[in-house]
Design a protein around this motif. Structure first.
Motif, mmCIF file in Angstrom:
data_model
loop_
_atom_site.group_PDB
_atom_site.id
_atom_site.type_symbol
_atom_site.label_atom_id
_atom_site.label_comp_id
_atom_site.label_asym_id
_atom_site.label_seq_id
_atom_site.Cartn_x
_atom_site.Cartn_y
_atom_site.Cartn_z
ATOM 1 N N TYR A 1 0.859 -1.179 0.000
ATOM 2 C CA TYR A 1 0.000 0.000 0.000
ATOM 3 C C TYR A 1 0.897 1.231 0.000
ATOM 4 N N LEU A 2 0.784 2.002 -1.079
ATOM 5 C CA LEU A 2 1.635 3.166 -1.287
ATOM 6 C C LEU A 2 0.837 4.448 -1.093
ATOM 7 N N CYS A 3 1.441 5.373 -0.403
ATOM 8 C CA CYS A 3 0.859 6.695 -0.215
ATOM 9 C C CYS A 3 1.707 7.695 -0.995
ATOM 10 N N ALA A 4 1.078 8.690 -1.557
ATOM 11 C CA ALA A 4 1.790 9.758 -2.254
ATOM 12 C C ALA A 4 1.161 11.085 -1.871
ATOM 13 N N SER A 5 1.955 12.132 -1.939
ATOM 14 C CA SER A 5 1.394 13.470 -1.754
ATOM 15 C C SER A 5 1.895 14.371 -2.872
ATOM 16 N N SER A 6 1.173 15.453 -3.113
ATOM 17 C CA SER A 6 1.582 16.431 -4.126
ATOM 18 C C SER A 6 1.152 17.813 -3.656
ATOM 19 N N GLY B 1 5.734 7.465 -0.884
ATOM 20 C CA GLY B 1 6.427 6.853 0.239
ATOM 21 C C GLY B 1 6.929 5.474 -0.163
ATOM 22 N N SER B 2 7.603 4.811 0.760
ATOM 23 C CA SER B 2 8.158 3.482 0.472
ATOM 24 C C SER B 2 7.136 2.367 0.609
ATOM 25 N N GLY B 3 5.968 2.703 1.147
ATOM 26 C CA GLY B 3 4.895 1.724 1.184
ATOM 27 C C GLY B 3 4.851 0.891 2.453
ATOM 28 N N THR B 4 3.698 0.277 2.674
ATOM 29 C CA THR B 4 3.518 -0.733 3.719
ATOM 30 C C THR B 4 3.232 -2.050 3.023
#
Lengths: 114, 111
Positions: A90-95, A106-109
């Motif tokens: 599960y990857l999170c990103a922000s912009s 992010g590097s993910g969970t």
């Protein structure tokens, strides 16, 4: 922070348990996204936040999945009654804005449901 | 049929070779095209970003977009072992914040 931080980096859980995944975006980024990456699959969009509101939840695969964002910053993705098919990264990103540009991931969970 | 198709490989090349990667897509509304590099246990990082058709070069990397054929490519010249990673193509429509990704191609550059 300097980058997008996700925790935990790895999570092994038993089928049927609930899990919470955390994302700490880059400071000042108003847009936050969650994606899921399954083995051999591309990234799959889950949900988009602009500030604290989630105008697009269309990618959440079932009602067992929910997410919230508080203070326009940290976000939590919750999966209830986990199933084996939920195993994925599960990857999170922000912009900076919700334009689709300037994503930082992010590097993910890595979630494993046994 | 997936919206974005990408051969998962794997691809193994000797150091110094040219790496050629490509994706095809079906949605003609896609206007912005990206290539991401993902090292093992890391998140994807943006490598190349192009708008509409044409070529873009950045150092050893060249991205090509052919909208008429719905086909995009990434070329890596003088490949190095540090280029060993999974390469993901991604694209989006003009007014969309969501990215549509290919499955990724795993590349190994042998020293």
């Amino acid at each position: 922070g300097a980058g997008v931080s996700q925790s935990p980096s790895n999570k092994v859980t038993e089928k049927g348990k609930d899990v919470e995944l955390r994302c700490d975006p880059i400071s000042g980024h108003t847009a936050l996204y969650w994606y899921r990456q399954s083995l051999g699959q591309g990234l799959e969009f889950l949900i988009y936040f602009q500030g604290n509101s989630a105008p697009d939840k269309s990618g959440l695969p079932s009602d067992r999945f929910s997410a919230e964002r508080t203070g326009g910053s940290v976000s939590t993705l919750t999966i209830q009654r986990t199933q084996q098919e939920d195993s994925a990264v599960y990857l999170c990103a922000s912009s900076p804005h919700g334009t689709g540009d300037g994503y930082t991931f992010g590097s993910g969970t890595r979630l494993t449901v046994v | 049929q997936k919206e974005v198709e990408q051969d998962p490989g794997p691809l193994s090349v000797p150091e110094g070779a040219i790496v050629s990667l490509n994706c095809t897509y079906s949605n003609s509304a896609f206007q912005y095209f990206m290539w991401y590099r993902q090292y093992s246990r890391k998140g994807p990082e943006l490598l190349m970003y192009t708008y509409s058709s044409g070529n873009k070069e950045d150092g050893r990397f060249t991205a090509q977009v052919d909208k008429s054929s719905k086909y995009i490519s990434l070329f890596i010249r003088d490949s190095q072992p540090s280029d060993s990673a999974t390469y993901l193509c991604a694209m989006r429509r003009r007014d969309d914040y969501k990215l549509s990704f290919g499955a990724g191609t795993t590349v190994t550059v042998r020293a």
